[in-house]
Motif scaffolding. Sequence first.
Motif, mmCIF file in Angstrom:
data_model
loop_
_atom_site.group_PDB
_atom_site.id
_atom_site.type_symbol
_atom_site.label_atom_id
_atom_site.label_comp_id
_atom_site.label_asym_id
_atom_site.label_seq_id
_atom_site.Cartn_x
_atom_site.Cartn_y
_atom_site.Cartn_z
ATOM 1 N N VAL A 1 -12.118 -3.300 -1.997
ATOM 2 C CA VAL A 1 -10.931 -3.300 -2.849
ATOM 3 C C VAL A 1 -10.566 -4.721 -3.253
ATOM 4 C CG1 VAL A 1 -8.450 -2.835 -2.873
ATOM 5 C CG2 VAL A 1 -10.019 -1.142 -1.937
ATOM 6 N N HIS B 1 -6.111 4.980 -7.413
ATOM 7 C CA HIS B 1 -6.397 4.016 -6.353
ATOM 8 C C HIS B 1 -5.378 2.884 -6.300
ATOM 9 C CE1 HIS B 1 -10.515 5.690 -7.337
ATOM 10 N NE2 HIS B 1 -10.391 5.966 -6.058
ATOM 11 N N PHE B 2 -4.929 2.444 -7.471
ATOM 12 C CA PHE B 2 -4.042 1.291 -7.560
ATOM 13 C C PHE B 2 -2.801 1.629 -8.383
ATOM 14 C CE2 PHE B 2 -8.420 -0.702 -8.012
ATOM 15 C CZ PHE B 2 -8.572 -0.962 -6.655
ATOM 16 N N SER C 1 0.855 -1.189 0.000
ATOM 17 C CA SER C 1 0.000 0.000 0.000
ATOM 18 C C SER C 1 0.890 1.239 0.000
ATOM 19 C CB SER C 1 -0.936 0.011 1.212
ATOM 20 O OG SER C 1 -0.218 0.173 2.420
ATOM 21 N N VAL D 1 -1.894 -0.283 -3.299
ATOM 22 C CA VAL D 1 -3.234 0.254 -3.056
ATOM 23 C C VAL D 1 -3.111 1.462 -2.144
ATOM 24 C CG1 VAL D 1 -5.527 -0.210 -2.108
ATOM 25 C CG2 VAL D 1 -4.286 -2.024 -3.334
#
Length: 263
Positions: free
Chosen positions: A244, A173-174, A160, A232
Motif C-alpha cells: 500500500v 481501498h482508499f 485507516s 486506508v
Amino acid sequence: MWEKARPVNDLLGPNDPACVELTGNALSPGPFVLVGDHAGDAIPAALGDLGVSQADRARHIAVDIGSAALGLALARRLDAPFVAQAYSRLVIDCNRYPDHPEAVVETSDGTGVPGNVRLTPGQRQARIDAVFEPYHAAIEHLLDKREAAGLASVLISVHSFTPVWQGRRRDYHFGVLHDGHRDDFALAVLDRLTREKDWTVADNQPYVMDETDYTVPRHAYPRDLPYLEIEVRQDLLPRRADEVAEVLARALAMARSGTAASR
C-alpha cells in the motif's frame, strides 16, 4: 532518527510510554510530513483499561488498525518524518477539538467506555495536557523547524477505516479526504489513485472532512500548506502495508510534482 516526547503531566507515570513518537528525517529535503492521530493503542496506567475489554481495545474504536505500520512504511519510502500519537483514541481523540463530544467518547460503535463517563473538567484537562497538546506541539515544532530551514512541507494525515460499518461493506481501498480549503494537492492525489489498475479510491469517503476535524485545520491552514487526509481499509494493514505504501508514495510524489509545477 527516533525521538520520543517524554511525559509532562501527572496522568502519565514513569512506566507509561511517551505520548509522541517521531521517526524518520525531520529535515528531509522532500516535502512530506506524515502524522498519525490514531496510530497508538496505549492507555495510561492510571486509567486502567477504561472498562473496555481487551478484544474491544484491539478494535477500530481504539486505534486506526495498521496506520502506524503504514506511516512507517511511507516514511521510509519518502524519506519523511512521521509523528505518531502513542495513545488510544479512547483516551482522547487527537483529531477532534478538545471540547467536542467525540473527543472523549462514552460509547463507540456500540461499545461502552465506562472510564470516560462523567469526567470532571480536571480529569478531561489532564488528558488534554498529557496526550493531546504534546502531540500537536510536536507537529508544530517540526513544521516550525522545517520552515526555519527553508524547507517546504506537505501535511499527510494517515488514517485507516474498518471494512464493515453498521453492516455495510466498504469495498474501496482508499479514501481521500479534503474540504475545499487549498485542496489542489488532495485532488491531484485522488486523480492519481483513480489511475491505479488494481486499486479503488473514493472521494471524501468513508468520512467527509468537516468542522469536526482538528489536525489538518490546526496545522495546514494557518501555514497555507498543501495537505491530504488519507484513509486506508484496515484489512489491508498491516499485512500489505509495504504494498500500500508503494502505491501511495507513488501517487503522492506524482501529485506533488504536478501541483508544484502548476503554482
